[in-house]
Design a protein around this motif. Sequence first.
Motif, PDB file in Angstrom:
ATOM      1  N   THR A  16       0.229  -1.241   0.455  1.00 59.89           N
ATOM      2  CA  THR A  16      -0.037   0.025   0.609  1.00 59.89           C
ATOM      3  C   THR A  16       0.932   1.449   0.265  1.00 59.89           C
ATOM      4  O   THR A  16       0.350   2.617  -0.946  1.00 59.89           O
ATOM      5  N   VAL A  17       1.633   0.822   0.509  1.00 58.80           N
ATOM      6  CA  VAL A  17       2.978   2.415   0.836  1.00 58.80           C
ATOM      7  C   VAL A  17       3.074   2.983  -0.136  1.00 58.80           C
ATOM      8  O   VAL A  17       3.381   4.402  -0.819  1.00 58.80           O
ATOM      9  N   LEU A  18       4.045   1.372  -1.377  1.00 61.29           N
ATOM     10  CA  LEU A  18       4.346   1.460  -2.743  1.00 61.29           C
ATOM     11  C   LEU A  18       3.376   2.292  -3.326  1.00 61.29           C
ATOM     12  O   LEU A  18       3.778   3.550  -4.136  1.00 61.29           O
ATOM     13  N   GLU A  19       2.322   1.830  -3.404  1.00 60.73           N
ATOM     14  CA  GLU A  19       1.254   2.324  -4.227  1.00 60.73           C
ATOM     15  C   GLU A  19       1.150   4.383  -4.044  1.00 60.73           C
ATOM     16  O   GLU A  19       1.280   4.508  -5.251  1.00 60.73           O
ATOM     17  N   SER A  20       1.413   4.276  -2.798  1.00 56.61           N
ATOM     18  CA  SER A  20       0.749   5.538  -2.644  1.00 56.61           C
ATOM     19  C   SER A  20       2.055   6.411  -2.954  1.00 56.61           C
ATOM     20  O   SER A  20       1.645   7.767  -3.384  1.00 56.61           O
ATOM     21  N   ILE A  21       3.396   5.914  -2.899  1.00 57.57           N
ATOM     22  CA  ILE A  21       4.397   6.563  -3.362  1.00 57.57           C
ATOM     23  C   ILE A  21       4.846   7.041  -4.642  1.00 57.57           C
ATOM     24  O   ILE A  21       5.054   7.705  -4.921  1.00 57.57           O
ATOM     25  N   ASP A  22       4.013   5.844  -5.422  1.00 54.19           N
ATOM     26  CA  ASP A  22       4.042   5.997  -7.070  1.00 54.19           C
ATOM     27  C   ASP A  22       2.732   6.404  -7.716  1.00 54.19           C
ATOM     28  O   ASP A  22       3.354   7.438  -8.349  1.00 54.19           O
ATOM     29  N   GLN A  23       2.210   6.888  -6.791  1.00 53.33           N
ATOM     30  CA  GLN A  23       1.316   7.649  -7.389  1.00 53.33           C
ATOM     31  C   GLN A  23       1.396   9.059  -6.455  1.00 53.33           C
ATOM     32  O   GLN A  23       1.131  10.505  -8.071  1.00 53.33           O
ATOM     33  N   ALA A  24       1.918   9.574  -6.173  1.00 50.50           N
ATOM     34  CA  ALA A  24       2.048  10.884  -5.943  1.00 50.50           C
ATOM     35  C   ALA A  24       3.211  11.764  -6.933  1.00 50.50           C
ATOM     36  O   ALA A  24       3.402  12.765  -7.203  1.00 50.50           O
ATOM     37  N   LEU A  25       4.642  10.668  -6.698  1.00 49.23           N
ATOM     38  CA  LEU A  25       5.186  10.923  -7.897  1.00 49.23           C
ATOM     39  C   LEU A  25       5.271  11.011  -9.409  1.00 49.23           C
ATOM     40  O   LEU A  25       5.320  12.067  -9.846  1.00 49.23           O
ATOM     41  N   GLU A  26       3.912  10.296  -9.644  1.00 41.66           N
ATOM     42  CA  GLU A  26       3.303  10.278 -10.939  1.00 41.66           C
ATOM     43  C   GLU A  26       2.387  11.362 -11.225  1.00 41.66           C
ATOM     44  O   GLU A  26       3.077  12.217 -12.236  1.00 41.66           O
ATOM     45  N   GLN A  27       2.362  12.118  -9.528  1.00 43.96           N
ATOM     46  CA  GLN A  27       1.249  13.462 -10.010  1.00 43.96           C
ATOM     47  C   GLN A  27       2.402  14.558  -9.725  1.00 43.96           C
ATOM     48  O   GLN A  27       1.601  15.935  -9.804  1.00 43.96           O
ATOM     49  N   HIS A  28       3.691  14.214 -10.138  1.00 42.21           N
ATOM     50  CA  HIS A  28       4.450  15.582  -9.007  1.00 42.21           C
ATOM     51  C   HIS A  28       4.850  16.668 -10.426  1.00 42.21           C
ATOM     52  O   HIS A  28       4.903  15.771 -11.641  1.00 42.21           O
ATOM     53  N   GLU A  29       4.311  17.707 -10.458  1.00 42.53           N
ATOM     54  CA  GLU A  29       4.626  18.357 -11.196  1.00 42.53           C
ATOM     55  C   GLU A  29       5.520  19.773 -10.768  1.00 42.53           C
ATOM     56  O   GLU A  29       6.548  19.999 -11.408  1.00 42.53           O
ATOM     57  N   SER A  30       5.851  20.654  -9.710  1.00 42.42           N
ATOM     58  CA  SER A  30       6.526  21.548  -9.697  1.00 42.42           C
ATOM     59  C   SER A  30       6.686  20.953  -7.966  1.00 42.42           C
ATOM     60  O   SER A  30       7.992  21.010  -7.341  1.00 42.42           O
ATOM     61  N   ILE A  31       5.670  20.573  -6.417  1.00 44.08           N
ATOM     62  CA  ILE A  31       6.215  20.629  -5.029  1.00 44.08           C
ATOM     63  C   ILE A  31       5.963  19.485  -5.050  1.00 44.08           C
ATOM     64  O   ILE A  31       4.305  19.370  -5.348  1.00 44.08           O
ATOM     65  N   THR A  32       6.083  18.432  -4.261  1.00 44.85           N
ATOM     66  CA  THR A  32       5.557  16.909  -3.656  1.00 44.85           C
ATOM     67  C   THR A  32       5.724  16.690  -2.544  1.00 44.85           C
ATOM     68  O   THR A  32       8.069  16.705  -2.460  1.00 44.85           O
ATOM     69  N   ALA A  33       5.772  16.484  -1.508  1.00 42.99           N
ATOM     70  CA  ALA A  33       6.041  16.743   0.429  1.00 42.99           C
ATOM     71  C   ALA A  33       5.445  15.348   0.678  1.00 42.99           C
ATOM     72  O   ALA A  33       4.363  15.394   0.995  1.00 42.99           O
ATOM     73  N   LEU A  34       6.228  14.782   1.098  1.00 40.88           N
ATOM     74  CA  LEU A  34       5.809  12.938   1.775  1.00 40.88           C
ATOM     75  C   LEU A  34       6.255  12.857   2.978  1.00 40.88           C
ATOM     76  O   LEU A  34       7.583  13.248   3.410  1.00 40.88           O
ATOM     77  N   ALA A  35       5.481  12.881   3.474  1.00 34.29           N
ATOM     78  CA  ALA A  35       6.237  12.846   5.619  1.00 34.29           C
ATOM     79  C   ALA A  35       5.473  10.874   5.546  1.00 34.29           C
ATOM     80  O   ALA A  35       4.823   9.967   5.890  1.00 34.29           O
ATOM     81  N   PHE A  36       6.915  10.196   5.725  1.00 38.41           N
ATOM     82  CA  PHE A  36       7.116   8.961   6.006  1.00 38.41           C
ATOM     83  C   PHE A  36       6.134   8.943   7.473  1.00 38.41           C
ATOM     84  O   PHE A  36       7.510   9.313   8.443  1.00 38.41           O
ATOM     85  N   ILE A  37       5.821   7.826   8.205  1.00 33.93           N
ATOM     86  CA  ILE A  37       5.565   7.553  10.105  1.00 33.93           C
ATOM     87  C   ILE A  37       5.874   5.978  10.347  1.00 33.93           C
ATOM     88  O   ILE A  37       4.602   5.872   9.025  1.00 33.93           O
ATOM     89  N   GLY A  38       6.308   5.311  11.285  1.00 30.06           N
ATOM     90  CA  GLY A  38       5.703   4.098  11.531  1.00 30.06           C
ATOM     91  C   GLY A  38       6.900   3.640  12.291  1.00 30.06           C
ATOM     92  O   GLY A  38       7.666   4.472  12.839  1.00 30.06           O
ATOM     93  N   THR A  39       6.780   2.741  12.668  1.00 29.44           N
ATOM     94  CA  THR A  39       7.186   2.340  13.801  1.00 29.44           C
ATOM     95  C   THR A  39       8.799   1.862  13.170  1.00 29.44           C
ATOM     96  O   THR A  39       9.288   1.674  12.278  1.00 29.44           O
ATOM     97  N   GLN A  40       9.917   1.213  14.467  1.00 27.06           N
ATOM     98  CA  GLN A  40      11.031   1.275  14.291  1.00 27.06           C
ATOM     99  C   GLN A  40      10.806  -0.420  12.723  1.00 27.06           C
ATOM    100  O   GLN A  40      10.810  -0.872  13.165  1.00 27.06           O
ATOM    101  N   GLY A  41      12.436  -0.214  12.335  1.00 30.17           N
ATOM    102  CA  GLY A  41      12.456  -1.597  11.208  1.00 30.17           C
ATOM    103  C   GLY A  41      11.194  -1.582  10.335  1.00 30.17           C
ATOM    104  O   GLY A  41      11.236  -2.852   9.779  1.00 30.17           O
TER     105      GLY A  41
END
Length: 324
Positions: free
Chosen positions: A130-155
Motif C-alpha cells: 500500500t505504501v509503494l502504491e501511494s508513493i508511486d501515485q504521488a510521484l506520478e502526479q508530481h509537477e512542481s512541489i511534492t512533499a511526503l511524510a513517512f511515519i511508522g515504527t522502527q524497522g
Amino acid sequence: MPTDEQQLSSSTNSLKRKRESHKKSTDSAEASTKRANYYLRTRRKKLRSLVSIESSPSKKSNKYLVLSGIILIGFIVFVWKNEQFRDELKHVAMNQFQMYLHGRENYCDEPFEHWHIANVLQHRIIGQETVLESIDQALEQHESITALAFIGTQGVGKTLTLNLIQEHFQWHLNIQQYIWSLIQSPEKQLDYLLRIINGLTTCGQNGIFIDSIPIKHVETIAAFNAKLFAHAKENNIKLVVIYAFQTNNPIIASQPVPIDGVKSIIFRQFDSNDIHNCITMESERLKITLPPAQLNDLLEDIDAKRHGCKHVASRIARQDIQDF
C-alpha cells in the motif's frame, strides 16, 4: 766562380718567378672578390624574395579579415532581428553546456523518471504494498512541489525507502540530505535547514531528504516546510521533499502527520511473516545460506513489532561469522 752569363740567367729566372707569383696572388684575390660579390648578390635576391613573399599574404589576409568582419556583422544583425533563431541558438548552447557539466543534454528540463524509482522500490521493499502504491501515485502526479511524510515504527522500511529514492533521484547535484540530531537543539537544526533553501536551483528538480525526525519535533518541520514552500513558489523552483519520522508508539505511527501541503505515508507494523521474508531477502543479498535451526533462532529472537527488520542484516552476518 759563375760567369756573367750565368748570373744574368739566374737574375732573369728569379724575376720570372716573382712575376708569376704576383700574377697568381692577383688572380686569387680577383677570384675571392668575385665569390664575395656573387654571395652578396645571392643574399640580396633571397632577401627580396622573402620580402615579396611576406608582403603578398598580408595583403590577402587583410582582404580575408575585412570579409570575415562583414560576414560576422551580418550574422550578428540576423541573430538580433530573428528572435526564433536566437532562442534556438540559446537552447542549443545551453544543451551543450549541460552535456559538458552533467553528461546529459537537456539536464535541466528532462521529465521526472518516477517509474524508475517505483521499479527499484518494488524489488527492495517488502510488506508495504500500500505504501509503494501511494508513493508511486504521488510521484506520478508530481509537477512542481511534492512533499511526503513517512511515519511508522522502527524497522518497517522508512529509511530504506527514503535512501532508495534519494539514490535514484536523477538530479544528483540537486540533492540535500539531513539526518536529525538528538544532540543539537531543534532551533539550531531549523537554522541549518533554512540555509538549505538558499542552495535550491531552477535547473531540474531539487530533492530534500530528512531522516530520523522524532515525531515530537513535527512543529519545527512544519515551520521549515512553510518557508520552503513559499520560497519554491516565489522562485519557480521544483522539488521533491521527504520527511521520515520516528516513533515507537504504534498508535501515533498510524496517524497522519499534521503538516500543511504534506502527504502522509503510513508504514504498517511488521509481523513474524514479514520478518521471515526480510531474513530471506537479506540472506540472498548477502549471499549467506542459513540452516533451518539458525533461521528459527532468528525468528524467535527478533521482536517484529518493536524492531521490525531493523537489525536483520547485521544478525545474519553475525550468525555467518560465528559459524565460520
